[in-house]
Design a protein around this motif. Structure first.
Motif, PDB file in Angstrom:
ATOM      1  N   GLY A 171       0.804  -1.219   0.000  1.00 19.23           N
ATOM      2  CA  GLY A 171       0.000   0.000   0.000  1.00 19.23           C
ATOM      3  C   GLY A 171       0.831   1.259   0.000  1.00 19.23           C
ATOM      4  N   LYS A 172       2.032   1.207  -0.609  1.00 15.11           N
ATOM      5  CA  LYS A 172       2.920   2.376  -0.648  1.00 15.11           C
ATOM      6  C   LYS A 172       3.549   2.514  -2.029  1.00 15.11           C
ATOM      7  N   ASP A 173       4.027   3.737  -2.335  1.00 16.77           N
ATOM      8  CA  ASP A 173       4.749   4.003  -3.576  1.00 16.77           C
ATOM      9  C   ASP A 173       6.256   3.955  -3.312  1.00 16.77           C
ATOM     10  N   PHE A 174       6.996   3.470  -4.311  1.00 13.51           N
ATOM     11  CA  PHE A 174       8.453   3.402  -4.229  1.00 13.51           C
ATOM     12  C   PHE A 174       9.039   3.861  -5.567  1.00 13.51           C
ATOM     13  N   ASP A 175      10.271   4.331  -5.543  1.00 13.21           N
ATOM     14  CA  ASP A 175      10.950   4.768  -6.763  1.00 13.21           C
ATOM     15  C   ASP A 175      11.956   3.722  -7.227  1.00 13.21           C
ATOM     16  N   LEU A 176      11.889   3.408  -8.521  1.00  6.63           N
ATOM     17  CA  LEU A 176      12.898   2.572  -9.168  1.00  6.63           C
ATOM     18  C   LEU A 176      13.655   3.439 -10.161  1.00  6.63           C
ATOM     19  N   LYS A 177      14.968   3.505 -10.017  1.00  7.55           N
ATOM     20  CA  LYS A 177      15.779   4.298 -10.938  1.00  7.55           C
ATOM     21  C   LYS A 177      16.355   3.383 -12.014  1.00  7.55           C
ATOM     22  N   ILE A 178      16.070   3.738 -13.261  1.00  9.18           N
ATOM     23  CA  ILE A 178      16.422   2.886 -14.405  1.00  9.18           C
ATOM     24  C   ILE A 178      17.450   3.593 -15.284  1.00  9.18           C
ATOM     25  N   LYS A 179      18.497   2.857 -15.647  1.00  7.30           N
ATOM     26  CA  LYS A 179      19.468   3.386 -16.616  1.00  7.30           C
ATOM     27  C   LYS A 179      19.097   2.881 -17.999  1.00  7.30           C
ATOM     28  N   MET A 180      19.055   3.820 -18.982  1.00 10.31           N
ATOM     29  CA  MET A 180      18.723   3.446 -20.349  1.00 10.31           C
ATOM     30  C   MET A 180      19.768   4.023 -21.297  1.00 10.31           C
ATOM     31  N   ASN A 181      20.049   3.296 -22.369  1.00  9.97           N
ATOM     32  CA  ASN A 181      20.976   3.752 -23.402  1.00  9.97           C
ATOM     33  C   ASN A 181      20.232   3.956 -24.721  1.00  9.97           C
ATOM     34  N   LYS A 182      20.651   4.981 -25.460  1.00 12.07           N
ATOM     35  CA  LYS A 182      19.979   5.314 -26.714  1.00 12.07           C
ATOM     36  C   LYS A 182      20.354   4.324 -27.815  1.00 12.07           C
ATOM     37  N   LEU A 183      19.346   3.934 -28.609  1.00  9.13           N
ATOM     38  CA  LEU A 183      19.550   3.062 -29.763  1.00  9.13           C
ATOM     39  C   LEU A 183      19.801   3.891 -31.012  1.00  9.13           C
ATOM     40  N   ASP A 184      20.184   3.224 -32.098  1.00  8.65           N
ATOM     41  CA  ASP A 184      20.494   3.927 -33.349  1.00  8.65           C
ATOM     42  C   ASP A 184      19.291   4.665 -33.926  1.00  8.65           C
ATOM     43  N   ASP A 185      18.081   4.145 -33.660  1.00 12.06           N
ATOM     44  CA  ASP A 185      16.887   4.793 -34.215  1.00 12.06           C
ATOM     45  C   ASP A 185      16.343   5.912 -33.319  1.00 12.06           C
ATOM     46  N   GLY A 186      17.096   6.228 -32.266  1.00 13.70           N
ATOM     47  CA  GLY A 186      16.682   7.324 -31.382  1.00 13.70           C
ATOM     48  C   GLY A 186      15.858   6.881 -30.197  1.00 13.70           C
ATOM     49  N   LYS A 187      15.387   5.647 -30.212  1.00 13.77           N
ATOM     50  CA  LYS A 187      14.651   5.136 -29.059  1.00 13.77           C
ATOM     51  C   LYS A 187      15.654   4.618 -28.021  1.00 13.77           C
ATOM     52  N   TRP A 188      15.134   4.037 -26.912  1.00 12.20           N
ATOM     53  CA  TRP A 188      16.005   3.717 -25.791  1.00 12.20           C
ATOM     54  C   TRP A 188      15.855   2.266 -25.350  1.00 12.20           C
ATOM     55  N   LYS A 189      16.937   1.758 -24.709  1.00 10.95           N
ATOM     56  CA  LYS A 189      16.961   0.375 -24.229  1.00 10.95           C
ATOM     57  C   LYS A 189      17.282   0.350 -22.738  1.00 10.95           C
ATOM     58  N   LEU A 190      16.481  -0.399 -21.986  1.00  9.94           N
ATOM     59  CA  LEU A 190      16.676  -0.523 -20.547  1.00  9.94           C
ATOM     60  C   LEU A 190      17.900  -1.394 -20.274  1.00  9.94           C
ATOM     61  N   LYS A 191      18.835  -0.872 -19.462  1.00  7.91           N
ATOM     62  CA  LYS A 191      20.076  -1.587 -19.194  1.00  7.91           C
ATOM     63  C   LYS A 191      20.141  -2.160 -17.781  1.00  7.91           C
ATOM     64  N   GLU A 192      19.746  -1.351 -16.800  1.00 13.68           N
ATOM     65  CA  GLU A 192      19.859  -1.825 -15.418  1.00 13.68           C
ATOM     66  C   GLU A 192      19.008  -0.982 -14.478  1.00 13.68           C
ATOM     67  N   ILE A 193      18.741  -1.538 -13.304  1.00 12.04           N
ATOM     68  CA  ILE A 193      18.096  -0.792 -12.225  1.00 12.04           C
ATOM     69  C   ILE A 193      19.225  -0.308 -11.319  1.00 12.04           C
ATOM     70  N   THR A 194      19.403   0.991 -11.217  1.00 14.27           N
ATOM     71  CA  THR A 194      20.576   1.516 -10.509  1.00 14.27           C
ATOM     72  C   THR A 194      20.407   1.536  -8.991  1.00 14.27           C
ATOM     73  N   ASN A 195      19.184   1.497  -8.501  1.00 13.02           N
ATOM     74  CA  ASN A 195      18.971   1.543  -7.039  1.00 13.02           C
ATOM     75  C   ASN A 195      18.268   0.292  -6.531  1.00 13.02           C
ATOM     76  N   LEU A 196      18.545  -0.853  -7.162  1.00 15.80           N
ATOM     77  CA  LEU A 196      17.845  -2.089  -6.788  1.00 15.80           C
ATOM     78  C   LEU A 196      18.130  -2.477  -5.337  1.00 15.80           C
ATOM     79  N   THR A 197      19.380  -2.331  -4.902  1.00 20.51           N
ATOM     80  CA  THR A 197      19.727  -2.670  -3.519  1.00 20.51           C
ATOM     81  C   THR A 197      18.900  -1.852  -2.527  1.00 20.51           C
ATOM     82  N   GLU A 198      18.865  -0.535  -2.753  1.00 18.42           N
ATOM     83  CA  GLU A 198      18.107   0.351  -1.857  1.00 18.42           C
ATOM     84  C   GLU A 198      16.609   0.050  -1.925  1.00 18.42           C
ATOM     85  N   PHE A 199      16.118  -0.251  -3.145  1.00 13.99           N
ATOM     86  CA  PHE A 199      14.699  -0.567  -3.333  1.00 13.99           C
ATOM     87  C   PHE A 199      14.311  -1.805  -2.535  1.00 13.99           C
ATOM     88  N   ILE A 200      15.137  -2.854  -2.581  1.00 14.47           N
ATOM     89  CA  ILE A 200      14.839  -4.098  -1.874  1.00 14.47           C
ATOM     90  C   ILE A 200      14.845  -3.869  -0.363  1.00 14.47           C
TER      91      ILE A 200
END
Length: 356
Positions: A171-200
């Motif tokens: 019953g609570k909200d939490f923040d997940l910080k996601i690192k993404m890298n740009k693809l050749d077509d200008g869109k983005w790809k999810l690479k990792e969760i940068t705060n997974l340890t803190e989130f858990i």
């Protein structure tokens, strides 16, 4: 007439500007990391594996996530896994097959298959199964809803975005910080969760607080119908080249209710002097008890010197430990039962709708 013509030109001009603005915003939006998150979400809904894999780097996500998970568990349990060479070696040895299994289960989920019934490993042992189930439960994915997406930093071809996720069972909200890298077509790809340890760590704390809140009234009910006492407790060591360790513990339970108890379940608890729980072990059930009667549970608990929790019990001076009992359920002969929760329920969208 000239005035009307002039106004008409102004209106048309404003309309054109508005359309151009919307077009600009649209083409800008589809190149943002937040838009790619939406693509990932839609690919799951449409069971589009190719699009999902294009925008999610599962190798990077799970390889780093695996390491972060163990860091989090070390901090939660107070056990430094890296300080134990044997355990650290086991953790790293299990990493490749477990990462492969998580990738397989994820893709099966995207395809719409029941990944609880599918496995990439025909000879998956009990340890690996336990680790997978433990990680899935700790990640709490089945209970999370994405509430908001925002970009907090973007530099060249890399960006960090925040997913605000809501845990239905906590019953609570939490923040997940996601690192993404740009693809050749200008869109983005999810690479990792940068705060997974803190989130858990954060969700684990919130989950325990919520569980304690739910447990409190049930605990009170149970101890109004049973009374506990420790008859004896002793740590036993068998000498030799490979010594074995065990706990011999006997508890007594008294029925202080006016109904017949047909079964009661309980855990043996070890705590430090500050009453912080160190370990818990399931003990034998208590048999039938009529009102005013007592029942005894005699237990021999074997300890594994390679298990982090058991090792702590083995190494700790018995005089510094507090021994107790936690009664978890009581069943009566009239069919009623009082049962304390061991984990929070999984609240699906269907469950939520039914409750509403």
């Amino acid at each position: 007439m000239k005035l009307m013509g002039k106004n008409k030109k102004i209106i048309i001009g404003l309309f054109v500007c508005a359309i151009l603005g919307i077009c600009y915003y649209f083409f800008y939006w589809i190149k943002t990391p937040a838009y790619s998150i939406n693509i990932i979400r839609e690919s799951i809904q449409k069971h589009d594996v190719n699009t999902f894999e294009k925008h999610v780097d599962l190798d990077s996500l799970y390889n780093k996530g695996y390491d972060d998970m163990y860091v989090a568990m070390s901090k939660i349990t107070g056990e430094d896994f890296s300080s134990n060479p044997f355990l650290a070696g086991m953790v790293q040895m299990m990493k490749p097959p477990l990462v492969a299994e998580f990738k397989h289960k994820t893709l099966e989920f995207v395809k719409g298959n029941d990944n609880s019934q599918t496995s990439n490993q025909s000879s998956q042992d009990d340890t690996q199964t336990a680790v997978i189930n433990g990680m899935e439960n700790k990640a709490n994915i089945k209970n999370l809803d994405i509430r908001d997406v925002s970009t907090i930093s973007q530099e060249n071809d890399s960006a960090i975005i925040v997913l605000k996720v809501h845990s239905r069972n906590i019953g609570k909200d939490f923040d997940l910080k996601i690192k993404m890298n740009k693809l050749d077509d200008g869109k983005w790809k999810l690479k990792e969760i940068t705060n997974l340890t803190e989130f858990i760590i954060e969700t684990d704390k919130a989950e325990k607080e919520k569980l304690a809140e739910i447990d409190a009234p049930l605990k009170e009910q149970i101890y109004k119908v049973v009374e506990t006492s420790l008859v004896k407790g002793k740590k036993h060591v068998t000498d030799g080249l490979f010594p074995s360790y065990s706990l011999n513990i006997t508890y007594q339970l008294k029925n202080i209710s006016e109904k017949n108890i047909i079964r009661a379940t309980a855990y043996c608890l070890f705590s430090d002097k500050q009453k912080n729980e160190i370990a818990s072990y399931k003990i034998n059930d208590f048999p039938n008890m009529s009102p005013g009667a007592t029942a005894i549970s005699a237990n021999n608990i074997k300890l594994n010197e390679f298990d982090a929790t058991d090792k702590k019990i083995i190494a700790t001076d018995p005089s510094t430990l507090r021994l107790g009992i936690k009664v978890m359920s009581v069943e009566f002969d009239d069919g009623t039962k009082i049962e304390r929760p061991t984990k929070l329920p999984i609240i699906t969208e269907k469950t939520k709708q039914n409750n509403d």
